[in-house]
Design an enzyme around this catalytic site. Sequence first.
Site, PDB file in Angstrom:
ATOM      1  N   ASN A 125      46.253  41.773  16.119  1.00 13.67           N
ATOM      2  CA  ASN A 125      47.351  42.149  15.238  1.00 13.67           C
ATOM      3  C   ASN A 125      48.266  40.942  15.031  1.00 13.67           C
ATOM      4  O   ASN A 125      47.998  39.856  15.536  1.00 13.67           O
ATOM      5  CB  ASN A 125      48.119  43.343  15.814  1.00 13.67           C
ATOM      6  CG  ASN A 125      48.596  43.082  17.227  1.00 13.67           C
ATOM      7  OD1 ASN A 125      49.399  42.191  17.468  1.00 13.67           O
ATOM      8  ND2 ASN A 125      48.084  43.858  18.180  1.00 13.67           N
ATOM      9  N   ASP A 181      45.191  49.326  19.761  1.00 11.91           N
ATOM     10  CA  ASP A 181      44.901  50.726  20.068  1.00 11.91           C
ATOM     11  C   ASP A 181      43.402  50.986  20.185  1.00 11.91           C
ATOM     12  O   ASP A 181      42.996  51.947  20.845  1.00 11.91           O
ATOM     13  CB  ASP A 181      45.481  51.633  18.983  1.00 11.91           C
ATOM     14  CG  ASP A 181      47.006  51.572  18.965  1.00 11.91           C
ATOM     15  OD1 ASP A 181      47.606  51.636  20.051  1.00 11.91           O
ATOM     16  OD2 ASP A 181      47.594  51.449  17.878  1.00 11.91           O
ATOM     17  N   PHE A 221      58.789  49.631  22.899  1.00 13.52           N
ATOM     18  CA  PHE A 221      59.083  49.149  21.549  1.00 13.52           C
ATOM     19  C   PHE A 221      58.297  49.972  20.541  1.00 13.52           C
ATOM     20  O   PHE A 221      57.172  50.411  20.823  1.00 13.52           O
ATOM     21  CB  PHE A 221      58.707  47.675  21.410  1.00 13.52           C
ATOM     22  CG  PHE A 221      59.834  46.723  21.725  1.00 13.52           C
ATOM     23  CD1 PHE A 221      60.376  45.908  20.745  1.00 13.52           C
ATOM     24  CD2 PHE A 221      60.361  46.657  23.005  1.00 13.52           C
ATOM     25  CE1 PHE A 221      61.417  45.046  21.031  1.00 13.52           C
ATOM     26  CE2 PHE A 221      61.399  45.802  23.313  1.00 13.52           C
ATOM     27  CZ  PHE A 221      61.931  44.990  22.309  1.00 13.52           C
ATOM     28  N   LYS A 247      57.994  58.891  20.129  1.00 11.99           N
ATOM     29  CA  LYS A 247      57.356  58.014  21.122  1.00 11.99           C
ATOM     30  C   LYS A 247      58.165  57.974  22.413  1.00 11.99           C
ATOM     31  O   LYS A 247      57.606  57.975  23.513  1.00 11.99           O
ATOM     32  CB  LYS A 247      57.198  56.606  20.541  1.00 11.99           C
ATOM     33  CG  LYS A 247      56.419  55.645  21.431  1.00 11.99           C
ATOM     34  CD  LYS A 247      56.186  54.312  20.710  1.00 11.99           C
ATOM     35  CE  LYS A 247      55.358  53.368  21.560  1.00 11.99           C
ATOM     36  NZ  LYS A 247      55.103  52.074  20.860  1.00 11.99           N
ATOM     37  N   LYS A 257      56.069  59.286  25.636  1.00 16.47           N
ATOM     38  CA  LYS A 257      55.682  58.282  26.643  1.00 16.47           C
ATOM     39  C   LYS A 257      56.558  58.324  27.888  1.00 16.47           C
ATOM     40  O   LYS A 257      56.378  57.525  28.805  1.00 16.47           O
ATOM     41  CB  LYS A 257      55.763  56.880  26.028  1.00 16.47           C
ATOM     42  CG  LYS A 257      55.033  56.709  24.706  1.00 16.47           C
ATOM     43  CD  LYS A 257      53.568  56.457  24.893  1.00 16.47           C
ATOM     44  CE  LYS A 257      52.909  56.122  23.546  1.00 16.47           C
ATOM     45  NZ  LYS A 257      51.489  55.814  23.668  1.00 16.47           N
TER      46      LYS A 257
END
Length: 403
Positions: free
Chosen positions: A208, A278, A324, A338, A342
């Site tokens: 990425n 991912d 993040f 998120k 998480k």
Amino acid sequence: MIKGLEITLGVTGSIAVYKAVYLCRELIKRGANVHTVMTKSAINFVNPLTFQTVTGNPVTFEMFELLTGSEIGHVSLADRAHITVVAPATANIMGKVANGLADDFLSTMIMATKVPVLFAPAMNSVMWESPAMRNNLKRLAESGYHFVEPETGELACGVTGQGKMAEPQQIVESIEAVLTPNALKGLRVLITAGPTVEPIDPVRFISNHSSGKMGYALARAAVRHGAAQVKLISGPTNLPSPVGSDTIQVETAEQMYNATLAHFDEADIIIKTAAVCDWRPSSSAAEKIKKKDNAPPALELEATSDILSELGRRKRDGQLLVGFAAETENIEENARIKLKRKKLDLIVANDVTQPGAGFHSDTNAVKVISTDGKIAGIPLMDKNRVADRIIEALLRYRKRNKA
């Protein structure tokens, strides 16, 4: 951090004097006003006119020199500075200061100052390791003086060893660390940064756009704020390791997963800035995949380990976990999802489509969202300043939830 500071730069007799010129330029570029003090030995390597031209200020080297009118030179410079930096610092100047000697302008000025003094040593490796130097360093440290360790490499005398003066960028980071309050004192910080790369074959991979700049800025900020330990687990980047951190280089998501878990339990604060892939190819070819009739090969993907979810599951009382969220739409809503899913304490959300806040940029604009409902908006600014603001936000959260 540097803008507006009055900095006195002490320059002593070493071949590394040329690096002090570059240090001057770097400090002035960042907005500091630099006053140079040279020893008589330093003048044998670089003419004072060089420093006067770079700084725009007169260079001082005479023991009993007056600055303006009746101002006594060594007292006036000692009073006006925010910090005194000695670069290069020879064994001689450090030995003088360690033993209370003041027989030239620079040593006298250091004796007369109440501001922090940072030494950037430069000398032969045998001198650096000598018992006398070790004793002097211990005495200086006990007296509150600061150091930026010399580097290891080939020295001017032809010997390879530790003794090369640190690079200007490292000295600048050390100046910032000395002048920043130790808000993280006693705390151990673990940070992940950069991308991961997942190999397709020996020459191709999936990755990425992460540059690692935000994570590295946070590592520097943690060092500046006096963390007892800063570990940076980094995917592939072109960035130099932050001074004062222990940098662990990895490539794949699995390597980052293993390295992060290996150091997780010992950390008080964990900041996950890394952009972990991912997915990865379910298998990686041992040899380069060749074209066949211009038909692309079938690429089967599988999920990588979810590092952040695993950390959230393992988090113990007293640990603070920060994630993040780089988003392109519904920024705050997606970040909150998120944050909850998480099991994080805080999440730093940013819109990567915003000009100046995307990948590879030196600036960023973020929102720090915490589980207790607080939001700290940080407008577009240099990533080093953003990192300081993020550290401040997580410290406020930590204080609120300890009360």
